[in-house]
Write a protein that holds these residues in place. Structure first.
Motif, mmCIF file in Angstrom:
data_model
loop_
_atom_site.group_PDB
_atom_site.id
_atom_site.type_symbol
_atom_site.label_atom_id
_atom_site.label_comp_id
_atom_site.label_asym_id
_atom_site.label_seq_id
_atom_site.Cartn_x
_atom_site.Cartn_y
_atom_site.Cartn_z
ATOM 1 N N LEU A 17 4.925 3.333 15.843
ATOM 2 C CA LEU A 17 6.223 3.951 16.101
ATOM 3 C C LEU A 17 6.758 3.515 17.463
ATOM 4 N N GLY A 18 8.048 3.157 17.466
ATOM 5 C CA GLY A 18 8.696 2.773 18.713
ATOM 6 C C GLY A 18 8.529 1.318 19.066
ATOM 7 N N PHE A 19 7.829 0.547 18.244
ATOM 8 C CA PHE A 19 7.649 -0.882 18.494
ATOM 9 C C PHE A 19 8.295 -1.665 17.350
ATOM 10 N N ASN A 20 8.719 -2.877 17.657
ATOM 11 C CA ASN A 20 9.441 -3.655 16.652
ATOM 12 C C ASN A 20 8.509 -4.450 15.733
ATOM 13 N N GLU A 21 7.225 -4.515 16.064
ATOM 14 C CA GLU A 21 6.288 -5.292 15.249
ATOM 15 C C GLU A 21 5.711 -4.441 14.126
ATOM 16 N N ASP A 22 5.310 -5.110 13.043
ATOM 17 C CA ASP A 22 4.652 -4.405 11.945
ATOM 18 C C ASP A 22 3.699 -5.349 11.230
ATOM 19 N N VAL A 23 2.927 -4.757 10.324
ATOM 20 C CA VAL A 23 1.986 -5.523 9.502
ATOM 21 C C VAL A 23 2.477 -5.469 8.059
ATOM 22 N N GLU A 24 2.642 -6.621 7.476
ATOM 23 C CA GLU A 24 3.084 -6.702 6.084
ATOM 24 C C GLU A 24 1.854 -6.821 5.181
ATOM 25 N N ILE A 25 1.764 -5.933 4.209
ATOM 26 C CA ILE A 25 0.604 -5.916 3.310
ATOM 27 C C ILE A 25 1.102 -6.074 1.878
ATOM 28 N N VAL A 26 0.701 -7.144 1.250
ATOM 29 C CA VAL A 26 1.073 -7.409 -0.141
ATOM 30 C C VAL A 26 -0.060 -6.898 -1.029
ATOM 31 N N LEU A 27 0.279 -5.996 -1.943
ATOM 32 C CA LEU A 27 -0.707 -5.406 -2.847
ATOM 33 C C LEU A 27 -0.607 -6.073 -4.215
ATOM 34 N N ASN A 28 -1.677 -6.742 -4.598
ATOM 35 C CA ASN A 28 -1.774 -7.333 -5.938
ATOM 36 C C ASN A 28 -2.771 -6.500 -6.741
ATOM 37 N N PHE A 29 -2.378 -6.053 -7.910
ATOM 38 C CA PHE A 29 -3.198 -5.142 -8.697
ATOM 39 C C PHE A 29 -3.935 -5.902 -9.796
ATOM 40 N N ILE A 30 -5.234 -5.630 -9.868
ATOM 41 C CA ILE A 30 -6.059 -6.239 -10.919
ATOM 42 C C ILE A 30 -5.965 -5.345 -12.148
ATOM 43 N N CYS A 31 -5.107 -5.724 -13.065
ATOM 44 C CA CYS A 31 -4.864 -4.895 -14.255
ATOM 45 C C CYS A 31 -5.449 -5.491 -15.522
ATOM 46 N N GLU A 32 -5.788 -6.761 -15.501
ATOM 47 C CA GLU A 32 -6.362 -7.415 -16.671
ATOM 48 C C GLU A 32 -7.577 -8.217 -16.250
ATOM 49 N N CYS A 33 -8.446 -8.486 -17.209
ATOM 50 C CA CYS A 33 -9.646 -9.277 -16.956
ATOM 51 C C CYS A 33 -9.325 -10.764 -17.070
ATOM 52 N N GLU A 34 -10.148 -11.579 -16.429
ATOM 53 C CA GLU A 34 -9.967 -13.024 -16.523
ATOM 54 C C GLU A 34 -10.116 -13.517 -17.951
ATOM 55 N N ILE A 45 3.070 -1.410 7.768
ATOM 56 C CA ILE A 45 2.490 -0.477 8.729
ATOM 57 C C ILE A 45 2.925 -0.919 10.115
ATOM 58 N N LYS A 46 3.454 0.033 10.884
ATOM 59 C CA LYS A 46 3.917 -0.333 12.225
ATOM 60 C C LYS A 46 3.627 0.793 13.198
#
Length: 816
Positions: free
Chosen positions: A461-478, A458-459
């Motif tokens: 517009l017009g700026f060089n900075e952004d936010v990096e978001i790593v999505l980890n999905f909970i697909c199985e139970c412990e 997500i950034k």
């Protein structure tokens, strides 16, 4: 039964219960199917499938949780329901999503006057910079993103100019642009660089004349013009304003045949040739100056160019060399490249083409349009104004999100202005040093096919900075991590025992994976699923799977079929007061199991006699019997829950007089405590006595009452007890009071009497006067008739004439 039907029925059952035999990933359920995220309807066969259904779904890992006739999918339900069914909270698998901030560098607080000079990568305008989100299907995660416009932020400005013949006078004014613009930009930033490029048109017919003479000098008459070209990078971005002036002064006008220019080719090369242009990771401004329209994708066909623009850099010796090979870029392609390279565009165009470029601005985010004078004399003011307009607005954008993931924005802008929807992505009127924030909500509706992590950015517009978001999905139970592959519990190793249940290998089905989908004999299965030969398979309340009945699920997850042949349920027991088992028991196999102190087929008979105790501590006041916690009065005169009410007994009217008076008329001794002491009956007002209930019309005893208040006014009401508990009072809404003196008629009578008496006296006096006058007149007449004097002469009359006789004159008299 037809054997073919049995086979078809069986395999339909398999499909219905397994949803899809597609390996370890299991089924992924569409939220629309759930109709409100009903976990029990999802038919989840494993813990992993269950937690993907909805946020509120949990999986019971207790191996002994299932009852006879229940399928594995019964382990997946809402948490409250699982606990109600007997699964302890400690054995419910219900993983939750979370957010962790991996990089959270504070935004830069920097003043232009401070001598310290920071590199562009040392300035931070957006916070945080990196996050990790653990997403569970249906559970949204929200974080706050902060943006602060830094003071003295570096700026790179590239001036791209149309050098067709019509811009000849404009070129003269641009020749001193470098130093003048440098001086003006010092008010905004101490770190400013400027570059210059020019464009004309594709060097093929019909855009230019390809005759040898026109290729050398495309201008007419005696004008000395340079050869036509598509795009030329004249000056790489530099801090030297004098160098800008020097190189621009050496530029010459060129020419072409058609009115639209090839500016889009030039913009594309400026955007993608970062090294050649010299872009830094700072604010990037592209000023596009022209007095004509533009060619776009598809126009190249006029010159026999059909290959779409590839969006790559093709500069050799600072000249675009592939204009004859690739078509013009499309607007969408241009928008993508400008956005990818954080370039904000300023269109400096003449008044004639303002409408065209304003439409183009609406398609290109973070762009502006300014009106260029006929000779470009106002270009510096135009650039400054456009930059201030662009930099005062921040618009967030994100790259493509994985399938099933959604992002929502909510902006908290200057002065507390809140925006949602599309307005939630942006804030306007931001000054240098202002700080705004955004609440960003990310939600996943399902797990990716491979379950791998995804990254989105997500950034602004017009700026060089952004936010990096790593999505980890909970697909199985412990609990699945401790699963036992090829477990003996799962029919000699035909599945993995995990989370309290068997996850069958491919090709195996059943609660314990005891059946193969290829080796099934439906005749044997049907026999095992019938209670006897005369009954339906699984009592028509379930399906026969591997010789075992798996009972159907109900719309209401609280209602269940159970039993070896699904012949029991917990919802077809007797009801009382529209409640199953009267609300005092539980339904097991269509029979109510009553709570303590309750009995009866619907648990509606209470064995507690405390509700039958009268005020004198006698059961039903000694005038009835207590049955199922309710008094049955043996004396018909007495009513009420404890046989204490006698509507027809003397004293009933006097007993309720004060309460009826205070509630109906707000008077009487109890008017201050009416709500506390007199709310034991329902009051119904009627207009007159004829509307009061009559004893002959009622099936219960009724008392008619007539009472008098402190003002000697009478009020009428009836008192009755309906159904032994409901006390009703009908009251005439108007009081019957003694009639008082009517002042107006009295006063009117007195006044009228006085007037009439006066008139009568006046008439009598007048009459007497008339009589008196008539008597006097008659008397006068009578005296007149009796008068003795001569009526011819007046006796007192004396004549005025005297006669005398002169003695000397004979006897003749002389009159004197």
């Amino acid at each position: 039964m037809n054997p073919i039907y049995n086979v078809v029925h069986y395999f339909l059952t398999i499909v219905d219960h397994r949803s899809a035999l597609d390996g370890e990933s299991g089924a992924v359920y569409d939220a629309n199917f759930l109709n409100g995220s009903d976990c029990i309807k999802a038919n989840a066969q494993s813990c992993g499938e269950c937690i993907q259904v909805a946020e509120k779904c949990g999986w019971c890992t207790d191996a002994d949780f299932l009852k006879q006739g229940e399928s594995k999918s019964a382990r997946c339900d809402e948490l409250k329901s699982l606990i109600t069914k007997g699964c302890s909270k400690a054995k419910i698998e219900n993983p939750r999503g979370s957010i962790s901030i991996d990089k959270d560098k504070p935004v830069t607080n920097r003043k232009k006057e401070v001598a310290e000079k920071l590199k562009p990568d040392q300035i931070t305008q957006i916070q945080p910079q990196k996050l990790s989100l653990n997403l569970r299907s249906g559970e949204a995660q929200t974080f706050k993103l902060k943006f602060k416009r830094a003071e003295d932020y570096p700026i790179d400005l590239y001036y791209l100019m149309d050098l067709s013949f019509s811009m000849k006078d404009d070129l003269e004014n641009v020749k001193n642009l470098g130093t003048d613009l440098m001086r003006e930009m010092q008010e905004i930033t101490s770190d400013f660089r400027i570059g210059f490029g020019s464009f004309v048109e594709k060097t093929v017919m019909p855009y230019i004349s390809t005759t040898p003479a026109r290729l050398l000098n495309p201008c007419t008459s005696n004008e000395n013009c340079t050869s036509p070209f598509s795009y030329k990078n004249v000056l790489k971005l530099t801090e030297n304003g004098q160098q800008f002036n020097s190189l621009v002064s050496k530029q010459q006008i060129s020419g072409n045949l058609d009115s639209p220019e090839g500016g889009f080719d030039a913009i594309m090369q400026v955007a993608v040739c970062g090294d050649a242009i010299g872009w830094r990771n700072v604010t990037r401004l592209l000023v596009f100056s022209t007095d004509a329209g533009f060619h776009f994708a598809g126009d190249g066909k006029l010159g026999g160019i059909v290959l779409p623009n590839d969006g790559k850099c093709h500069l050799e010796n600072n000249m675009y060399t592939m204009s004859h090979y690739y078509d013009y870029p499309s607007i969408a392609h241009l928008v993508q490249k400008l956005s990818d390279n954080n370039i904000q565009t300023i269109f400096a165009v003449t008044e004639e083409f303002q409408p065209v470029y304003k439409e183009l601005k609406n398609l290109i985010p973070k762009s502006a349009v300014g009106t260029l004078s006929s000779n470009s004399s106002n270009v510096i003011k135009l650039i400054i104004d456009s930059y201030n307009s662009l930099s005062s607005e921040v618009i967030l954008e994100n790259n493509k999100v994985p399938e099933g993931v959604s992002i929502k924005y909510k902006s908290i802008c200057k002065n507390g202005v809140v925006g949602t929807g599309e307005n939630g992505r942006k804030c306007s009127n931001i000054s240098i040093g202002d700080e705004v924030s955004f609440d960003i909500t990310i939600e996943s509706q399902k797990c990716p096919s491979q379950g791998k992590s995804e990254t989105i950015r997500i950034k602004p517009l017009g700026f060089n900075e952004d936010v990096e978001i790593v999505l980890n999905f909970i697909c199985e139970c412990e609990c699945s991590k401790g699963g036992e592959p090829l477990s003996k519990i799962c029919h000699n190793g035909n599945g993995t025992f995990e989370c309290g249940a068997c996850r069958c290998n491919e090709g195996r089905i059943g609660r314990l994976c005891e059946c193969s989908t290829d080796e099934v004999r439906t005749d044997d299965l049907d026999g095992n699923c019938r209670k006897d030969n005369g009954t339906d398979i699984c009592s028509n309340n379930g399906d026969c799977v591997c010789g075992t009945c798996e009972c159907k699920k109900r719309e209401n997850p609280e209602e269940r079929y159970s039993g070896k042949f699904c012949d029991c349920d917990n919802f077809n027991c007797d009801r009382s007061n529209n409640k199953l088992c009267g609300g005092h028991g539980r339904c097991e196999c269509r029979v109510c199991i009553c709570d303590a102190n309750y009995t009866g087929s619907a648990c509606d008979c209470s064995l507690d006699t405390s509700t039958c105790l009268a005020a004198n501590k006698q059961i039903c006041n000694g005038r009835g019997t207590c049955e199922c916690g309710v008094c049955k009065c043996t004396n018909p005169k007495f009513q009420g829950p404890t046989c204490e009410i006698c509507p027809t007994c003397p004293g009933v009217c006097a007993e309720h007089k004060e309460c009826v008076q205070c509630r109906a008329f707000e008077t009487g001794e109890k008017k201050d405590t009416c709500q506390r002491d007199c709310s034991y009956f329902n009051l119904i007002r009627v207009k007159d006595r004829d509307k009061l209930p009559q004893p002959a019309d009622q099936s219960y005893p009724l008392s008619h009452c007539k009472e008098r208040d402190a003002n000697d006014c009478w009020f009428y009401y009836t008192y009755a007890v309906r159904n032994d508990t409901m006390r009703e009072v009908y009251v005439v809404e108007t009081l019957e009071c003694p009639a008082g003196p009517d002042i107006i008629p009295i006063v009117a009578g007195v006044v009228a009497g006085i007037v009439l008496i006066g008139l009568a006296l006046l008439l009598i006096w007048k009459l007497l006067m008339i009589i008196h006058d008539r008597r006097e007149f008659a008397k006068f007449e009578k005296e007149k008739m009796n008068a003795k004097w001569d009526t011819q002469e007046n006796p007192i009359y004396k004549s005025p004439i005297n006669k005398f006789q002169n003695p000397s004159y004979g006897r003749k008299g002389v009159v004197l």
